[in-house]
Design a protein around this motif. Structure first.
Motif, PDB file in Angstrom:
ATOM      1  N   ASP B 114      26.630 -29.273 -48.928  1.00 31.16           N
ATOM      2  CA  ASP B 114      25.822 -28.090 -49.254  1.00 31.16           C
ATOM      3  C   ASP B 114      25.789 -27.876 -50.779  1.00 31.16           C
ATOM      4  OD1 ASP B 114      28.294 -26.990 -49.878  1.00 31.16           O
ATOM      5  OD2 ASP B 114      28.184 -25.359 -48.414  1.00 31.16           O
ATOM      6  N   PHE B 115      24.935 -26.981 -51.225  1.00 30.96           N
ATOM      7  CA  PHE B 115      24.769 -26.818 -52.679  1.00 30.96           C
ATOM      8  C   PHE B 115      26.034 -26.366 -53.405  1.00 30.96           C
ATOM      9  CE2 PHE B 115      20.132 -27.397 -52.523  1.00 30.96           C
ATOM     10  CZ  PHE B 115      20.039 -28.262 -53.595  1.00 30.96           C
ATOM     11  N   PRO B 116      26.801 -25.416 -52.839  1.00 32.45           N
ATOM     12  CA  PRO B 116      28.034 -25.057 -53.559  1.00 32.45           C
ATOM     13  C   PRO B 116      28.927 -26.284 -53.785  1.00 32.45           C
ATOM     14  CG  PRO B 116      27.510 -23.381 -51.934  1.00 32.45           C
ATOM     15  CD  PRO B 116      26.542 -24.508 -51.712  1.00 32.45           C
ATOM     16  N   THR B 117      29.105 -27.123 -52.757  1.00 33.90           N
ATOM     17  CA  THR B 117      29.922 -28.322 -52.915  1.00 33.90           C
ATOM     18  C   THR B 117      29.309 -29.244 -53.973  1.00 33.90           C
ATOM     19  OG1 THR B 117      30.489 -28.119 -50.571  1.00 33.90           O
ATOM     20  CG2 THR B 117      31.041 -30.202 -51.648  1.00 33.90           C
ATOM     21  N   LEU B 118      27.989 -29.423 -53.914  1.00 32.23           N
ATOM     22  CA  LEU B 118      27.312 -30.313 -54.871  1.00 32.23           C
ATOM     23  C   LEU B 118      27.470 -29.841 -56.312  1.00 32.23           C
ATOM     24  CD1 LEU B 118      23.942 -30.962 -52.981  1.00 32.23           C
ATOM     25  CD2 LEU B 118      25.797 -32.591 -53.294  1.00 32.23           C
ATOM     26  N   MET B 119      27.618 -28.531 -56.483  1.00 35.26           N
ATOM     27  CA  MET B 119      27.739 -27.969 -57.828  1.00 35.26           C
ATOM     28  C   MET B 119      29.194 -27.685 -58.208  1.00 35.26           C
ATOM     29  SD  MET B 119      24.646 -27.660 -59.202  1.00 35.26           S
ATOM     30  CE  MET B 119      24.844 -26.424 -60.474  1.00 35.26           C
ATOM     31  N   GLY B 120      30.134 -28.022 -57.315  1.00 35.76           N
ATOM     32  CA  GLY B 120      31.549 -27.835 -57.636  1.00 35.76           C
ATOM     33  C   GLY B 120      32.045 -26.403 -57.500  1.00 35.76           C
ATOM     34  N   TYR B 121      31.485 -25.662 -56.534  1.00 39.15           N
ATOM     35  CA  TYR B 121      31.980 -24.311 -56.264  1.00 39.15           C
ATOM     36  C   TYR B 121      32.553 -24.258 -54.844  1.00 39.15           C
ATOM     37  CZ  TYR B 121      29.212 -22.932 -60.343  1.00 39.15           C
ATOM     38  OH  TYR B 121      28.691 -22.834 -61.597  1.00 39.15           O
ATOM     39  N   ASP B 122      33.656 -23.530 -54.679  1.00 41.83           N
ATOM     40  CA  ASP B 122      34.196 -23.320 -53.340  1.00 41.83           C
ATOM     41  C   ASP B 122      33.261 -22.412 -52.546  1.00 41.83           C
ATOM     42  OD1 ASP B 122      36.404 -24.876 -53.747  1.00 41.83           O
ATOM     43  OD2 ASP B 122      37.744 -23.218 -54.273  1.00 41.83           O
ATOM     44  N   SER B 123      33.423 -22.456 -51.231  1.00 39.50           N
ATOM     45  CA  SER B 123      32.556 -21.657 -50.349  1.00 39.50           C
ATOM     46  C   SER B 123      32.693 -20.155 -50.591  1.00 39.50           C
ATOM     47  CB  SER B 123      32.893 -21.946 -48.888  1.00 39.50           C
ATOM     48  OG  SER B 123      32.645 -23.284 -48.588  1.00 39.50           O
ATOM     49  N   ASP B 124      33.820 -19.737 -51.199  1.00 35.58           N
ATOM     50  CA  ASP B 124      33.985 -18.295 -51.404  1.00 35.58           C
ATOM     51  C   ASP B 124      33.612 -17.845 -52.824  1.00 35.58           C
ATOM     52  OD1 ASP B 124      36.115 -19.464 -52.684  1.00 35.58           O
ATOM     53  OD2 ASP B 124      37.682 -18.351 -51.622  1.00 35.58           O
ATOM     54  N   HIS B 125      32.984 -18.738 -53.589  1.00 33.20           N
ATOM     55  CA  HIS B 125      32.528 -18.351 -54.933  1.00 33.20           C
ATOM     56  C   HIS B 125      31.288 -17.458 -54.814  1.00 33.20           C
ATOM     57  CE1 HIS B 125      30.960 -18.712 -59.047  1.00 33.20           C
ATOM     58  NE2 HIS B 125      32.154 -19.142 -59.398  1.00 33.20           N
ATOM     59  N   GLU B 126      31.143 -16.563 -55.787  1.00 32.67           N
ATOM     60  CA  GLU B 126      29.992 -15.645 -55.789  1.00 32.67           C
ATOM     61  C   GLU B 126      28.656 -16.414 -55.721  1.00 32.67           C
ATOM     62  OE1 GLU B 126      29.548 -13.715 -59.514  1.00 32.67           O
ATOM     63  OE2 GLU B 126      27.606 -12.896 -58.890  1.00 32.67           O
ATOM     64  N   TYR B 127      28.562 -17.541 -56.434  1.00 34.62           N
ATOM     65  CA  TYR B 127      27.316 -18.309 -56.447  1.00 34.62           C
ATOM     66  C   TYR B 127      27.010 -18.968 -55.107  1.00 34.62           C
ATOM     67  CZ  TYR B 127      27.316 -18.122 -61.607  1.00 34.62           C
ATOM     68  OH  TYR B 127      27.310 -17.716 -62.910  1.00 34.62           O
ATOM     69  N   ALA B 128      28.020 -19.015 -54.238  1.00 33.80           N
ATOM     70  CA  ALA B 128      27.831 -19.712 -52.958  1.00 33.80           C
ATOM     71  C   ALA B 128      27.218 -18.814 -51.888  1.00 33.80           C
ATOM     72  CB  ALA B 128      29.175 -20.242 -52.474  1.00 33.80           C
ATOM     73  N   ARG B 129      27.076 -17.514 -52.202  1.00 37.39           N
ATOM     74  CA  ARG B 129      26.577 -16.571 -51.188  1.00 37.39           C
ATOM     75  C   ARG B 129      25.236 -17.003 -50.621  1.00 37.39           C
ATOM     76  NH1 ARG B 129      26.367 -10.761 -53.588  1.00 37.39           N
ATOM     77  NH2 ARG B 129      25.108 -10.313 -51.767  1.00 37.39           N
ATOM     78  N   GLY B 130      25.193 -17.124 -49.310  1.00 33.85           N
ATOM     79  CA  GLY B 130      23.935 -17.485 -48.641  1.00 33.85           C
ATOM     80  C   GLY B 130      23.663 -18.973 -48.611  1.00 33.85           C
ATOM     81  N   GLU B 131      24.476 -19.779 -49.300  1.00 31.37           N
ATOM     82  CA  GLU B 131      24.195 -21.215 -49.412  1.00 31.37           C
ATOM     83  C   GLU B 131      25.196 -22.077 -48.641  1.00 31.37           C
ATOM     84  OE1 GLU B 131      21.915 -22.487 -52.154  1.00 31.37           O
ATOM     85  OE2 GLU B 131      22.060 -20.953 -53.709  1.00 31.37           O
ATOM     86  N   VAL B 132      26.247 -21.456 -48.112  1.00 28.42           N
ATOM     87  CA  VAL B 132      27.309 -22.243 -47.483  1.00 28.42           C
ATOM     88  C   VAL B 132      26.803 -22.919 -46.209  1.00 28.42           C
ATOM     89  CG1 VAL B 132      29.608 -22.152 -46.433  1.00 28.42           C
ATOM     90  CG2 VAL B 132      29.108 -20.794 -48.473  1.00 28.42           C
ATOM     91  N   GLY B 133      26.927 -24.233 -46.174  1.00 24.79           N
ATOM     92  CA  GLY B 133      26.537 -24.981 -44.973  1.00 24.79           C
ATOM     93  C   GLY B 133      25.039 -25.118 -44.771  1.00 24.79           C
ATOM     94  N   GLN B 134      24.229 -24.678 -45.739  1.00 22.35           N
ATOM     95  CA  GLN B 134      22.778 -24.661 -45.515  1.00 22.35           C
ATOM     96  C   GLN B 134      22.124 -26.038 -45.608  1.00 22.35           C
ATOM     97  OE1 GLN B 134      20.725 -22.403 -44.446  1.00 22.35           O
ATOM     98  NE2 GLN B 134      21.907 -20.529 -44.549  1.00 22.35           N
ATOM     99  N   VAL B 135      22.287 -26.733 -46.722  1.00 28.60           N
ATOM    100  CA  VAL B 135      21.610 -28.039 -46.838  1.00 28.60           C
ATOM    101  C   VAL B 135      22.558 -29.185 -46.553  1.00 28.60           C
ATOM    102  CG1 VAL B 135      19.889 -27.229 -48.481  1.00 28.60           C
ATOM    103  CG2 VAL B 135      21.991 -28.271 -49.324  1.00 28.60           C
ATOM    104  N   GLY B 136      23.778 -28.874 -46.219  1.00 29.44           N
ATOM    105  CA  GLY B 136      24.751 -29.911 -45.953  1.00 29.44           C
ATOM    106  C   GLY B 136      26.048 -29.245 -45.554  1.00 29.44           C
ATOM    107  N   VAL B 137      27.087 -30.068 -45.470  1.00 25.91           N
ATOM    108  CA  VAL B 137      28.349 -29.530 -45.013  1.00 25.91           C
ATOM    109  C   VAL B 137      29.138 -28.949 -46.195  1.00 25.91           C
ATOM    110  CG1 VAL B 137      29.457 -31.812 -45.172  1.00 25.91           C
ATOM    111  CG2 VAL B 137      30.449 -30.066 -43.690  1.00 25.91           C
TER     112      VAL B 137
END
Lengths: 141, 557
Positions: B114-137
């Motif tokens: 997913d995008f947070p992983t691709l950008m190096g953010y954990d699932s609980d980062h503020e930038y990850a809101r709404g993006e967790v698991g969306q385009v990937g795992v």
């Protein structure tokens, strides 16, 4: 008629890196005589609303292909409203399922454009909608 | 030059003139006869259009310059790997999809993050809101990686991971995951995309600026050459460049230019080209223009072999071979009449096979709408199986060689790529050209040109600008939705992990990463230790962002 140039902010909210559509639409709107500001990638809702305010735009166009639209789009709208920009023409596009389009169009988004949309159609829509709004408000948006 | 013609029978001058006359006096269809990339095509190709020296320019399968393929037996020895890119939601959900694909005859795994992983953010980062698991795992830790491969013995499958900015960290999770399963790094097989240059140019999931990113790539090449010898340390990718709008020639040229830069960097870091060269792999798009795509794959092999041998001095034939994965063109899919996408994908897949690909992902028909459903992904896999088993195309190596048209296209693409290499050189190399935004603007220009061709109707797309149907509010096919609970559950897992782990050990591992940033020690080794200490992706990436800074995108528009 008001021939003041239409100012548009094209923005990419969230972490999504797909910017082909956003940049293509930005170029086409520019070709239609609009002033277009493109935010670049990885913008938070706050950054987008901030830019919309600073650039004093008439239109905000969001693009998202990452599936996060139901979270990010309403947050951008809220940030705009918070800054007194609830009257900008708010539009969007990307990979957005039909049900979500219906929901967003009832939540302050004027129109959402899906994959395969003719970019001329987007330009025509913005021009017509801005003309209608300016006529209704006597020139103010 | 001792160029000879592909075959000898040449039409008499009279016959040629007669045909030309007949052609010119005939009524033609009202359309532009060009490739998908806009290159004008002649109505007919003959020996004069395809000057080649078969020994010099084609060779034989498994022999320099590999135009005809990298294996002597090609698909008679082994079919291409059928590798469907998959990932969504939680590690557990994707683990189930992996098992589903393996049960249905898939032969390799390919992970979408997913995008947070691709950008190096954990699932609980503020930038990850709404993006967790969306385009990937979502993978934030070694624990997530272990869940992802639960019940899948890593010594027996080959796994591809599409990740770039934080690629060395995810590779560290994978190596550590193997070790926890009792599998030695020596037995791990797979690929990490790890191609950061095309991220700045096209796909846009980066972590740190160009120079430190390139240093981490040479760290991966160095570590794997010694300890993970079967691992493809980089998958130099044209796919995203093409999807962002480039032409076929630009895809070819920019990808190979990036590849050459990695080789230069490896050599500059003191590595022997034959130590890391054989582990470089490539990834191309297969788009709708059937012959142009086949020619592109053939030209890619030829150019790479020549550069590796003649420019970089590689001596091991395995360093000369361009091995590649292919994905059919996502951008060619339409939201309108989505079932037609099955047909588009089949043609694109066939081009990849006739072009000699080593592995293949076929897109699912519903991907312009959402992530693919099980049904759609199964049809996509079956498409490859039909090509492999039913249409008898896998028996002969490089079957289109010697076609005047295909050889002419192969030559043209090679020449266009060479012209681009010179242009890039003039601009100070690929890094400078990227940092200045030049490559991005070239791609954008082609994207706009193509859009214009579509809207003027000079390029036609069934269901979009011809043969349209009224489809109401949306297509009537099933859509995969990501459960919003995935994000909440990821938060809970991360909190529990941080509570459970040995805090002092985790802190020490992060400090070691920090130290290695300013020194010369191999960062991948430190990442592996940090993975075992249960440091999260975001924590490790934060150290890198702190030490190396963030990348700033140049202005393109």
């Amino acid at each position: 008629m008001n021939d003041q140039k239409i100012r548009v902010l094209v923005a990419k909210p969230g972490l999504d890196g797909h910017d082909r559509g956003a940049k293509t639409v930005a170029s086409v709107l520019r070709d239609h005589g609009m002033e277009v500001i493109y935010t670049g990638l990885h913008q938070t809702p706050e950054m987008i609303a901030e830019a919309a305010q600073q650039e004093d735009v008439d239109v905000v166009g969001l693009s998202i292909l990452s599936g996060a639209h139901m979270s990010l789009f309403p947050r951008v709208r809220d940030e705009l409203v918070k800054r007194g920009l609830g009257d900008v023409l708010l539009i969007g596009g990307g990979i957005i399922p039909g049900d979500d389009v219906t929901k967003l169009e009832s939540q302050g988004f004027a129109k959402l454009f899906g994959p395969g949309t003719n970019t001329e159609e987007i330009a025509k829509y913005v021009i017509a909608e801005m003309a209608r709004r300016r006529a209704a408000t006597g020139g103010r948006r | 030059m001792s160029a000879t013609r592909v075959t000898t029978p040449v039409q008499s001058v009279d016959a040629q003139a007669e045909w030309e006359l007949a052609y010119r006096s005939s009524k033609l269809r009202d359309c532009e006869f060009t490739t998908l990339s806009g290159t004008p095509l002649k109505p007919l190709y003959g020996p004069d259009d395809a000057p080649i020296d078969p020994a010099r320019d084609l060779g034989l399968p498994g022999a320099f310059p590999y135009t005809r393929g990298v294996h002597p037996t090609m698909y008679r020895g082994r079919l291409w790997t059928m590798r469907q890119f998959a990932g969504f939601g939680s590690a557990k959900q994707t683990n189930e999809r992996f098992k589903f694909l393996l049960e249905h005859g898939q032969t390799g795994l390919s992970t979408a993050f997913d995008f947070p992983t691709l950008m190096g953010y954990d699932s609980d980062h503020e930038y990850a809101r709404g993006e967790v698991g969306q385009v990937g795992v979502a993978i934030s830790s070694l624990e997530d990686m272990q869940t992802l491969f639960d019940g899948i013995p890593l010594g027996e499958v080959s796994t591809s991971m599409t990740i770039n900015g934080p690629a060395p960290i995810l590779l560290a999770f994978y190596i550590a995951c193997g070790e926890r399963q009792g599998v030695s790094p020596k037995d791990l097989r797979g690929t990490v995309q790890n191609d950061i240059l095309k991220e700045y140019q096209a796909q846009h999931a980066w972590l740190v600026p160009v120079e430190p990113a390139l240093r981490m790539i040479t760290d991966v090449m160095g570590h794997c050459a010694k300890h993970v010898p079967q691992w493809n340390t980089i998958s130099i990718s044209g796919y995203h460049i093409r999807e962002a709008g480039s032409t076929a020639a630009q895809e070819l040229a920019f990808t190979l230019a990036n590849g050459m830069e990695y080789v230069r960097r490896g050599q500059a870091a003191g590595l022997d080209v034959d130590q890391f060269g054989p582990r470089l792999s490539f990834f191309f798009d297969s788009h709708l223009d059937f012959f142009e795509e086949v020619a592109k794959f053939r030209a890619a092999r030829r150019i790479w072999a020549r550069k590796m041998r003649d420019v970089f001095g590689a001596k091991d034939p395995r360093s000369w071979m361009l091995r590649f994965h292919t994905q059919t063109a996502g951008v060619s899919l339409t939201a309108q009449q989505p079932e037609n996408n099955i047909v588009r994908t089949a043609f694109e897949a066939l081009a990849a096979v006739l072009g000699g690909t080593q592995s293949l992902h076929t897109n699912s028909m519903d991907e312009t709408l959402a992530l693919p459903t099980e049904k759609a992904v199964k049809i996509a896999l079956r498409t490859q199986q039909v090509i492999a088993e039913e249409i008898e195309v896998a028996h002969v190596a490089d079957p289109l060689a010697g076609s005047y048209f295909v050889e002419a296209q192969t030559n043209r693409l090679e020449q266009e790529a060479e012209t681009y290499f010179k242009e890039i050189e003039k601009r100070g190399g690929v890094v400078a050209a990227t940092e200045a935004g030049w490559i991005q603007r070239e791609i954008h220009r082609s994207a706009v040109q193509y859009q214009r061709a579509l809207e003027q109707g000079t390029k036609r797309v069934v269901g979009v600008n011809c043969y349209q149907e009224d489809e109401g509010k949306g297509p009537q096919i099933e859509i995969l939705r990501i459960d919003p609970n995935v994000e909440r559950e990821q938060h809970a897992r991360l909190t529990a992990l941080k509570k459970r782990r040995d805090a002092a050990k985790a802190k020490k591992a992060l400090d070691d990463v920090r130290d290695a940033c300013s020194g010369k020690d191999n960062l991948l080794e430190r990442f592996i230790a940090a993975a075992h200490a249960d440091c999260t992706l975001g924590e490790i990436a934060d150290v890198l962002r702190e030490r190396f800074g963030k990348y700033k995108e140049p202005r393109i528009l």
